[in-house]
Scaffold this motif. Structure first.
Motif, PDB file in Angstrom:
ATOM      1  N   GLU A  26       0.827  -1.213   0.000  1.00 31.67           N
ATOM      2  CA  GLU A  26       0.000   0.000   0.000  1.00 31.67           C
ATOM      3  C   GLU A  26       0.858   1.260   0.000  1.00 31.67           C
ATOM      4  O   GLU A  26       0.566   2.212  -0.714  1.00 31.67           O
ATOM      5  CB  GLU A  26      -0.952  -0.021   1.196  1.00 31.67           C
ATOM      6  N   LYS A  27       1.946   1.253   0.778  1.00 26.08           N
ATOM      7  CA  LYS A  27       2.857   2.408   0.790  1.00 26.08           C
ATOM      8  C   LYS A  27       3.502   2.588  -0.586  1.00 26.08           C
ATOM      9  O   LYS A  27       3.616   3.703  -1.085  1.00 26.08           O
ATOM     10  CB  LYS A  27       3.953   2.228   1.851  1.00 26.08           C
ATOM     11  N   ARG A  28       3.931   1.486  -1.189  1.00 21.63           N
ATOM     12  CA  ARG A  28       4.539   1.536  -2.512  1.00 21.63           C
ATOM     13  C   ARG A  28       3.560   2.093  -3.541  1.00 21.63           C
ATOM     14  O   ARG A  28       3.896   2.987  -4.315  1.00 21.63           O
ATOM     15  CB  ARG A  28       4.991   0.138  -2.921  1.00 21.63           C
ATOM     16  N   ASP A  29       2.342   1.583  -3.533  1.00 27.70           N
ATOM     17  CA  ASP A  29       1.331   2.036  -4.486  1.00 27.70           C
ATOM     18  C   ASP A  29       1.004   3.512  -4.292  1.00 27.70           C
ATOM     19  O   ASP A  29       0.839   4.248  -5.263  1.00 27.70           O
ATOM     20  CB  ASP A  29       0.064   1.187  -4.379  1.00 27.70           C
ATOM     21  N   SER A  30       0.942   3.928  -3.050  1.00 26.76           N
ATOM     22  CA  SER A  30       0.676   5.334  -2.739  1.00 26.76           C
ATOM     23  C   SER A  30       1.789   6.237  -3.273  1.00 26.76           C
ATOM     24  O   SER A  30       1.527   7.284  -3.868  1.00 26.76           O
ATOM     25  CB  SER A  30       0.531   5.502  -1.230  1.00 26.76           C
ATOM     26  N   ARG A  31       3.025   5.814  -3.096  1.00 28.82           N
ATOM     27  CA  ARG A  31       4.166   6.602  -3.597  1.00 28.82           C
ATOM     28  C   ARG A  31       4.191   6.634  -5.112  1.00 28.82           C
ATOM     29  O   ARG A  31       4.539   7.648  -5.712  1.00 28.82           O
ATOM     30  CB  ARG A  31       5.481   6.028  -3.080  1.00 28.82           C
ATOM     31  N   ARG A  32       3.837   5.531  -5.736  1.00 31.21           N
ATOM     32  CA  ARG A  32       3.789   5.502  -7.200  1.00 31.21           C
ATOM     33  C   ARG A  32       2.748   6.485  -7.722  1.00 31.21           C
ATOM     34  O   ARG A  32       2.973   7.155  -8.719  1.00 31.21           O
ATOM     35  CB  ARG A  32       3.483   4.090  -7.705  1.00 31.21           C
ATOM     36  N   ARG A  33       1.611   6.558  -7.066  1.00 32.04           N
ATOM     37  CA  ARG A  33       0.572   7.508  -7.481  1.00 32.04           C
ATOM     38  C   ARG A  33       1.061   8.937  -7.313  1.00 32.04           C
ATOM     39  O   ARG A  33       0.811   9.789  -8.162  1.00 32.04           O
ATOM     40  CB  ARG A  33      -0.710   7.287  -6.686  1.00 32.04           C
ATOM     41  N   LEU A  34       1.788   9.205  -6.238  1.00 34.48           N
ATOM     42  CA  LEU A  34       2.333  10.558  -6.027  1.00 34.48           C
ATOM     43  C   LEU A  34       3.362  10.898  -7.092  1.00 34.48           C
ATOM     44  O   LEU A  34       3.377  12.019  -7.580  1.00 34.48           O
ATOM     45  CB  LEU A  34       2.977  10.658  -4.640  1.00 34.48           C
ATOM     46  N   ASP A  35       4.218   9.925  -7.444  1.00 33.70           N
ATOM     47  CA  ASP A  35       5.227  10.164  -8.487  1.00 33.70           C
ATOM     48  C   ASP A  35       4.565  10.490  -9.813  1.00 33.70           C
ATOM     49  O   ASP A  35       5.026  11.361 -10.547  1.00 33.70           O
ATOM     50  CB  ASP A  35       6.135   8.943  -8.652  1.00 33.70           C
TER      51      ASP A  35
END
Length: 145
Positions: free
Chosen positions: A131-140
């Motif tokens: 979930e943290k990874r996916d959240s960061r990918r969306r921010l990027d």
């Protein structure tokens, strides 16, 4: 506490498997290694250790590979590191030899730090990392728009 290369590679491989957990399809070593930039031979050894620890299963055959034994939300980082490094919930060990006051004080602080680190590792699961990874990918992605 420092994260060893061995543990980092194992967690990256498990994250890759967690991302494909819903499909139910096993991932081959070469797929995981290519996606996460992990040497094949080293990954093979790590997955064997994780298999013995009950975190992953292997499937033989042309469509074989590795997959998680449980849902990603049920596998903690503490369990993973325990499997790889031999972490123990009981960090306080009685020593037969009498200690000096100085060494006792140092050991008490070290035990407190270890217990705090273990609590954090017990709190986070593979699902949390996904979930943290996916959240960061969306921010990027948002930064590039």
């Amino acid at each position: 506490m420092e994260l060893s290369c061995k543990c980092e590679y194992a967690i990256l491989a498990l994250l890759e498997m967690a991302a494909h957990y819903e499909s139910g399809e096993p991932l081959q070593i070469r797929q995981i290694a290519a996606q996460q930039n992990i040497p094949d031979r080293y990954l093979e050894q790590l997955l064997a250790t994780l298999r013995r620890g009950g975190i992953v299963k292997s499937q033989r055959g042309s469509k074989g590979g590795y997959f998680l034994t449980r849902e990603p939300r049920k596998i903690t980082l503490f369990e993973i590191l325990g499997c790889l490094e031999g972490l123990d919930v009981e960090t306080c060990k009685e020593n037969i030899n009498p200690k000096t006051v100085d060494s006792s004080v140092v050991e008490e602080i070290w035990q407190e730090a270890s217990q705090a680190a273990n609590k954090v590792l017990q709190k986070y699961t593979l699902q949390d990392l996904c979930e943290k990874r996916d959240s960061r990918r969306r921010l990027d992605i948002m930064y590039y728009i």
